[in-house]
Design a protein around this motif. Structure first.
Motif, PDB file in Angstrom:
ATOM      1  N   ILE A   1     -24.213  23.210   8.428  1.00 13.25           N
ATOM      2  CA  ILE A   1     -22.961  22.508   8.147  1.00 13.25           C
ATOM      3  C   ILE A   1     -23.003  21.850   6.772  1.00 13.25           C
ATOM      4  O   ILE A   1     -22.051  21.973   5.979  1.00 13.25           O
ATOM      5  CB  ILE A   1     -22.670  21.456   9.245  1.00 13.25           C
ATOM      6  N   ARG A   2     -24.095  21.160   6.456  1.00 14.68           N
ATOM      7  CA  ARG A   2     -24.219  20.496   5.148  1.00 14.68           C
ATOM      8  C   ARG A   2     -24.160  21.505   4.006  1.00 14.68           C
ATOM      9  O   ARG A   2     -23.427  21.321   3.026  1.00 14.68           O
ATOM     10  CB  ARG A   2     -25.536  19.707   5.076  1.00 14.68           C
ATOM     11  N   ASN A   3     -24.925  22.574   4.129  1.00 20.49           N
ATOM     12  CA  ASN A   3     -24.960  23.576   3.059  1.00 20.49           C
ATOM     13  C   ASN A   3     -23.611  24.248   2.863  1.00 20.49           C
ATOM     14  O   ASN A   3     -23.166  24.487   1.729  1.00 20.49           O
ATOM     15  CB  ASN A   3     -26.009  24.638   3.377  1.00 20.49           C
ATOM     16  N   ALA A   4     -22.957  24.597   3.977  1.00 19.03           N
ATOM     17  CA  ALA A   4     -21.684  25.311   3.901  1.00 19.03           C
ATOM     18  C   ALA A   4     -20.593  24.437   3.295  1.00 19.03           C
ATOM     19  O   ALA A   4     -19.809  24.895   2.449  1.00 19.03           O
ATOM     20  CB  ALA A   4     -21.272  25.786   5.293  1.00 19.03           C
ATOM     21  N   GLU A   5     -20.529  23.173   3.706  1.00 21.44           N
ATOM     22  CA  GLU A   5     -19.532  22.256   3.140  1.00 21.44           C
ATOM     23  C   GLU A   5     -19.748  22.103   1.631  1.00 21.44           C
ATOM     24  O   GLU A   5     -18.784  22.106   0.852  1.00 21.44           O
ATOM     25  CB  GLU A   5     -19.618  20.890   3.825  1.00 21.44           C
ATOM     26  N   LYS A   6     -20.987  21.956   1.233  1.00 24.00           N
ATOM     27  CA  LYS A   6     -21.307  21.805  -0.190  1.00 24.00           C
ATOM     28  C   LYS A   6     -20.928  23.070  -0.961  1.00 24.00           C
ATOM     29  O   LYS A   6     -20.341  23.005  -2.052  1.00 24.00           O
ATOM     30  CB  LYS A   6     -22.804  21.521  -0.338  1.00 24.00           C
ATOM     31  N   MET A   7     -21.255  24.241  -0.405  1.00 21.51           N
ATOM     32  CA  MET A   7     -20.953  25.509  -1.062  1.00 21.51           C
ATOM     33  C   MET A   7     -19.450  25.698  -1.233  1.00 21.51           C
ATOM     34  O   MET A   7     -18.971  26.091  -2.312  1.00 21.51           O
ATOM     35  CB  MET A   7     -21.543  26.665  -0.253  1.00 21.51           C
ATOM     36  N   VAL A   8     -18.672  25.406  -0.194  1.00 16.92           N
ATOM     37  CA  VAL A   8     -17.216  25.576  -0.267  1.00 16.92           C
ATOM     38  C   VAL A   8     -16.628  24.645  -1.329  1.00 16.92           C
ATOM     39  O   VAL A   8     -15.761  25.044  -2.120  1.00 16.92           O
ATOM     40  CB  VAL A   8     -16.566  25.306   1.106  1.00 16.92           C
ATOM     41  N   LYS A   9     -17.095  23.409  -1.353  1.00 13.00           N
ATOM     42  CA  LYS A   9     -16.575  22.441  -2.322  1.00 13.00           C
ATOM     43  C   LYS A   9     -16.883  22.870  -3.751  1.00 13.00           C
ATOM     44  O   LYS A   9     -16.040  22.757  -4.649  1.00 13.00           O
ATOM     45  CB  LYS A   9     -17.161  21.063  -2.048  1.00 13.00           C
ATOM     46  N   GLU A  10     -18.093  23.372  -3.965  1.00 14.44           N
ATOM     47  CA  GLU A  10     -18.504  23.736  -5.323  1.00 14.44           C
ATOM     48  C   GLU A  10     -17.892  25.040  -5.804  1.00 14.44           C
ATOM     49  O   GLU A  10     -17.613  25.198  -6.999  1.00 14.44           O
ATOM     50  CB  GLU A  10     -20.031  23.844  -5.380  1.00 14.44           C
ATOM     51  N   ARG A  11     -17.677  25.992  -4.896  1.00 16.21           N
ATOM     52  CA  ARG A  11     -17.270  27.335  -5.320  1.00 16.21           C
ATOM     53  C   ARG A  11     -15.833  27.711  -5.000  1.00 16.21           C
ATOM     54  O   ARG A  11     -15.275  28.612  -5.637  1.00 16.21           O
ATOM     55  CB  ARG A  11     -18.191  28.370  -4.685  1.00 16.21           C
ATOM     56  N   TYR A  12     -15.197  27.026  -4.034  1.00 13.99           N
ATOM     57  CA  TYR A  12     -13.905  27.519  -3.569  1.00 13.99           C
ATOM     58  C   TYR A  12     -12.776  26.500  -3.582  1.00 13.99           C
ATOM     59  O   TYR A  12     -11.690  26.790  -3.086  1.00 13.99           O
ATOM     60  CB  TYR A  12     -14.059  28.106  -2.156  1.00 13.99           C
ATOM     61  N   GLU A  13     -12.999  25.295  -4.126  1.00 17.46           N
ATOM     62  CA  GLU A  13     -11.879  24.373  -4.278  1.00 17.46           C
ATOM     63  C   GLU A  13     -10.940  24.904  -5.351  1.00 17.46           C
ATOM     64  O   GLU A  13     -11.380  25.467  -6.353  1.00 17.46           O
ATOM     65  CB  GLU A  13     -12.372  22.970  -4.652  1.00 17.46           C
ATOM     66  N   TRP A  14      -9.630  24.696  -5.154  1.00 17.05           N
ATOM     67  CA  TRP A  14      -8.643  25.299  -6.035  1.00 17.05           C
ATOM     68  C   TRP A  14      -8.785  24.839  -7.486  1.00 17.05           C
ATOM     69  O   TRP A  14      -8.563  25.609  -8.416  1.00 17.05           O
ATOM     70  CB  TRP A  14      -7.231  25.016  -5.524  1.00 17.05           C
TER      71      TRP A  14
END
Length: 268
Positions: A147-160
């Motif tokens: 959960i921690r890794n995935a949330e961090k990855m989404v924020k860093e790579r997929y925020e608009w």
């Protein structure tokens, strides 16, 4: 998209595990019949179509997001689940491996680094789906780590905001013309001589003024692997006129890659 396999996987999971199926489609009736035939009606609920803006509550009440896809594009639903704090189980198909990193396993032991963002299950394998669910339910440390890794990855790579900035850098990147090959092709195809390329302003389009002994033209670099549509050609002709380069017709030529379009100068 693998929902039948997910339903089948419920046979191998404890009674306390429930499944919410969100969405609708032409397979819904067959899937409901499958649930009935397996006597899983008390554990599997079909919610039907849910508008996108009403999805978050269903993610928040869930413990795991599973979509054992047979094929997939980017997989926005997985990214949304990760952003909502759900561990994801998915198949390694389509664009999913671009954002989901799953550890290798030896029996029940995990082998992997700090970049784990989810768990992969095998395609068309209900038993493997069930095994991955059991692992997340029994290994709280692994669950929190994912959960921690995935949330961090989404924020860093997929925020608009980040995506928009990356796209801006791509569109603003100076285009290096394959001038030698273009000159050769233009000379061969159109008989142009003493060719010079002058960049024109344009945010999304790579437009150039093409100067030659025979006259000036409007040149657009077209960097896709398909020929432009008729509507695109008509729009291009209008753009040529607006730029002050009269156009009689559009000629589509090819010089390896990219394709290019040139507006033919009208004889005065």
């Amino acid at each position: 998209n693998g929902v039948g396999d997910l339903i089948e996987a419920m046979r191998y999971l404890p009674e306390r595990v429930k499944l919410l199926v969100v969405g609708s489609g032409f397979l819904e009736s067959n899937l409901k019949q499958k649930v009935t035939s397996l006597q899983l009606e008390a554990r599997i609920k079909f919610l039907g179509y849910v508008p996108h803006e009403k999805l978050p509550p269903y993610l928040w009440v869930s413990d795991i997001f599973i979509r054992p896809s047979l094929s997939e594009g980017l997989g926005n639903a997985f990214l949304e689940a990760m952003a909502a704090g759900l561990p994801v189980i998915a198949t390694p198909v389509g664009g999913i491996p671009d954002f989901l990193t799953s550890p290798p396993f030896q029996g029940r032991d995990m082998r992997g680094g700090s970049e784990i963002t989810g768990l992969f299950c095998k395609v068309n394998d209900p038993k493997d789906i069930a095994e991955k669910v059991k692992l997340l339910l029994s290994n709280d440390e692994l669950r929190k780590h994912i959960i921690r890794n995935a949330e961090k990855m989404v924020k860093e790579r997929y925020e608009w905001d980040g995506i928009a900035e990356k796209m801006r850098s791509v569109f603003n990147k100076p285009l290096k013309l394959p001038e030698a090959s273009l000159r050769t092709s233009l000379q061969k195809e159109f008989g142009l001589e003493e060719i010079n390329f002058v960049p024109l302003s344009g945010y999304y389009d790579k437009n150039f003024k093409l100067e030659s002994r025979q006259g000036n033209f409007f040149l657009k670099i077209y960097g896709f692997d398909i020929l432009p549509s008729i509507q695109f050609q008509l729009d291009f002709m209008e753009k040529c006129r607006e730029a002050g380069f009269p156009v009689a017709k559009i000629i589509v030529a090819k010089s390896g890659k990219p394709y290019f379009l040139i507006g033919e100068h009208l004889a005065s």
